[in-house]
Design a protein around this motif. Structure first.
Motif, PDB file in Angstrom:
ATOM      1  N   GLU A 164       0.830  -1.200   0.000  1.00  0.00           N
ATOM      2  CA  GLU A 164       0.000   0.000   0.000  1.00  0.00           C
ATOM      3  C   GLU A 164       0.867   1.253   0.000  1.00  0.00           C
ATOM      4  O   GLU A 164       0.595   2.219  -0.716  1.00  0.00           O
ATOM      5  CB  GLU A 164      -0.931  -0.006   1.222  1.00  0.00           C
ATOM      6  CG  GLU A 164      -1.996   1.080   1.166  1.00  0.00           C
ATOM      7  CD  GLU A 164      -2.908   1.059   2.379  1.00  0.00           C
ATOM      8  OE1 GLU A 164      -3.867   1.850   2.400  1.00  0.00           O
ATOM      9  OE2 GLU A 164      -2.660   0.259   3.308  1.00  0.00           O
ATOM     10  N   ASN A 195      -4.308   8.639   3.852  1.00  0.00           N
ATOM     11  CA  ASN A 195      -5.468   7.835   4.257  1.00  0.00           C
ATOM     12  C   ASN A 195      -5.213   6.325   4.142  1.00  0.00           C
ATOM     13  O   ASN A 195      -5.984   5.590   3.529  1.00  0.00           O
ATOM     14  CB  ASN A 195      -6.703   8.219   3.436  1.00  0.00           C
ATOM     15  CG  ASN A 195      -7.137   9.650   3.679  1.00  0.00           C
ATOM     16  OD1 ASN A 195      -7.152  10.116   4.813  1.00  0.00           O
ATOM     17  ND2 ASN A 195      -7.479  10.353   2.607  1.00  0.00           N
ATOM     18  N   ARG A 245      -5.021   2.445   5.276  1.00  0.00           N
ATOM     19  CA  ARG A 245      -6.034   1.648   5.964  1.00  0.00           C
ATOM     20  C   ARG A 245      -5.597   1.203   7.347  1.00  0.00           C
ATOM     21  O   ARG A 245      -6.421   0.908   8.204  1.00  0.00           O
ATOM     22  CB  ARG A 245      -6.392   0.421   5.121  1.00  0.00           C
ATOM     23  CG  ARG A 245      -7.147   0.759   3.848  1.00  0.00           C
ATOM     24  CD  ARG A 245      -7.312  -0.471   2.986  1.00  0.00           C
ATOM     25  NE  ARG A 245      -6.019  -0.923   2.465  1.00  0.00           N
ATOM     26  CZ  ARG A 245      -5.837  -2.100   1.903  1.00  0.00           C
ATOM     27  NH1 ARG A 245      -6.830  -2.959   1.821  1.00  0.00           N
ATOM     28  NH2 ARG A 245      -4.651  -2.443   1.426  1.00  0.00           N
ATOM     29  N   THR A 246      -4.297   1.128   7.580  1.00  0.00           N
ATOM     30  CA  THR A 246      -3.807   0.623   8.865  1.00  0.00           C
ATOM     31  C   THR A 246      -2.753   1.560   9.441  1.00  0.00           C
ATOM     32  O   THR A 246      -2.088   2.310   8.715  1.00  0.00           O
ATOM     33  CB  THR A 246      -3.178  -0.774   8.707  1.00  0.00           C
ATOM     34  OG1 THR A 246      -2.001  -0.664   7.871  1.00  0.00           O
ATOM     35  CG2 THR A 246      -4.165  -1.752   8.074  1.00  0.00           C
TER      36      THR A 246
END
Length: 472
Positions: free
Chosen positions: A146, A251, A253-254
């Motif tokens: 990511e 932004n 996710r984790t």
């Protein structure tokens, strides 16, 4: 969207913001109305030829660059995702995919992210019976990927960090290859941090003691690595106010991905500090991208030089668009970025016909290859092996191959092209991205069939492959 229309709202907006101009100021400078500029930036209207000319004249940019960059990378990633048999009945053509990536890039990114999650879930299910630990390791990879995508889709260039790093480099008079005194002096005077050598058995490259205000550096690290670790510590202390909002605005996710991104941004600042943009770009042009001379000039490693060249994407003052990757012996791509049309496979190994694999047998040499991808684009490809420093005979020394190069239209800017016959197409080796999406029919090194093509099996005829490849 009619063919030939150019929707480059994101690039125009980035160029305006890089020049710190309001929409009204920017519109006035290129001779259009504010409302038209607003429509361009939101991809509601294409740019006209007159606007392209004005952008080129006012901001000294290469017009051809405006239509490439993020759009090409996004289109490549979307094409690979949609090549999955999962979408075999969708049958989107290239024009439709361009419409999505140019008009709704966030939708394209969401689809790519969903496909990545689908692939990883499948991998986890396949490996679940092996061990629970394998599933945990795949989860870690998710965060790492990511973050890698974040850098990929911002063109591997972070303007705020780059400008601040260059400003500090000028203040400290860095860039002459002898940076240790200036870097250590800055840490001492501004942050009361003293540098010392690590204990003989300490395997860490860098160890910072916040309470004691000491930075321990490996006594075995080469100078380029040592200086980079000092610059990284400066990034943590000096640029945290810039790094924190950039990472949070992504932004992720984790929380894990957020922290990994912060490390990536710190590394970015460190590289930009040691290889300041303007001075480094000027040297690269003057030395015609001779990697070894650039490394000697700035006291850097070959990997640091190649990585920095891949970030030369400042609006209005771009360098030659290059691709850069670091690959291990198993074919895993551990670093990657491309400002060219060549995009690296997101799943599976790299093409075995690519010269990067030969670099492991050519230690100490930069090897060259003229290559052509299935879309007809030709490249000058460079590759060399690097060895990460070890801690003596009994400890492993990680070895990687560095891949670096450019589209052939830029080859004149590289010393490595001087004695090559570039016009002769027969000199270009056919390479692909990965076997699963490569359309080449007669490749002798094919590992797996292409996903979107039918296979024919003839029990009476055997060639290199046990099948022939038909139409999709």
């Amino acid at each position: 969207m009619a063919a030939g229309k150019l929707f480059i709202g994101r690039q125009v907006r980035d160029l305006r913001e890089a020049n710190r101009a309001t929409q009204a100021q920017f519109a006035e400078r290129i001779g259009i109305s504010t409302s038209y500029l607003n429509q361009i930036e939101n991809n509601q209207r294409p740019v006209s030829a007159a606007v392209l000319v004005a952008l080129a004249e006012k901001f000294q940019i290469n017009v051809s660059e405006l239509s490439s960059g993020e759009g090409d990378r996004l289109l490549s990633a979307l094409t690979e995702a949609l090549a999955d048999p999962l979408f075999e009945n969708l049958a989107l053509n290239v024009q439709e995919m361009k419409l999505v990536t140019q008009g709704a890039p966030n939708l394209a990114r969401s689809l790519i992210r969903a496909h990545q999650a689908y692939k990883r879930n499948n991998e986890q299910l396949v490996g679940l019976s092996d061990s629970l630990g394998r599933s945990a390791s795949l989860a870690e990879t998710t965060s790492y990927e990511e973050v890698r995508d974040f850098f990929h889709f911002v063109d591997n260039y972070i303007h705020q960090l780059d400008v601040e790093a260059e400003k500090l480099a000028t203040q400290l008079r860095l860039g002459d290859g002898d940076n240790y005194s200036a870097l250590s002096g800055f840490l001492r005077s501004q942050y009361q941090v003293e540098i010392k050598r690590s204990e003989p058995n300490d395997q860490a490259l860098r160890r910072f003691d916040k309470t004691g205000r000491t930075l321990s550096l490996s006594r075995y690290a080469p100078a380029a690595t040592r200086d980079f670790q000092i610059a990284l510590q400066i990034a943590q202390l000096h640029a945290s106010d810039l790094i924190e909002p950039i990472a949070r605005n992504a932004n992720f996710r984790t929380a894990e991905a957020l922290e990994i991104c912060k490390i990536g941004l710190q590394n970015y600042f460190a590289g930009a500090l040691l290889l300041p943009y303007g001075e480094f770009l000027t040297a690269a042009k003057g030395l015609r991208h001779d990697l070894e001379l650039l490394a000697a000039r700035f006291g850097a490693s070959l990997e640091q030089v190649c990585h920095r060249l891949s970030t030369m994407q400042r609006p209005g003052n771009k360098g030659v668009p290059v691709f850069f990757a670091r690959i291990d012996r198993a074919g895993n791509i551990t670093k990657r970025h491309s400002a060219t049309k060549l995009q690296f496979a997101r799943f599976g190994a790299a093409c075995p016909l690519w010269n990067v694999h030969e670099a492991f047998e050519a230690q100490g040499r930069i090897i060259r290859q003229l290559a052509e991808t299935p879309d007809g684009v030709r490249y000058l490809c460079l590759a060399t092996q690097i060895t990460k420093f070890g801690s003596g005979f009994h400890h492993p020394q990680p070895r990687y191959a560095i891949a670096f190069g450019c589209e052939i239209s830029y080859a004149h800017a590289f010393v490595y092209a001087d004695d090559l016959d570039l016009p002769a197409r027969k000199n270009f080796a056919p390479i692909g991205i990965s076997c699963r999406i490569c359309e080449r029919v007669g490749c002798p090194q094919r590992a797996v069939p292409p996903l979107m093509r039918k296979l024919h099996v003839d029990h009476d005829v055997r060639t290199i492959l046990p099948y022939s490849i038909g139409e999709s």
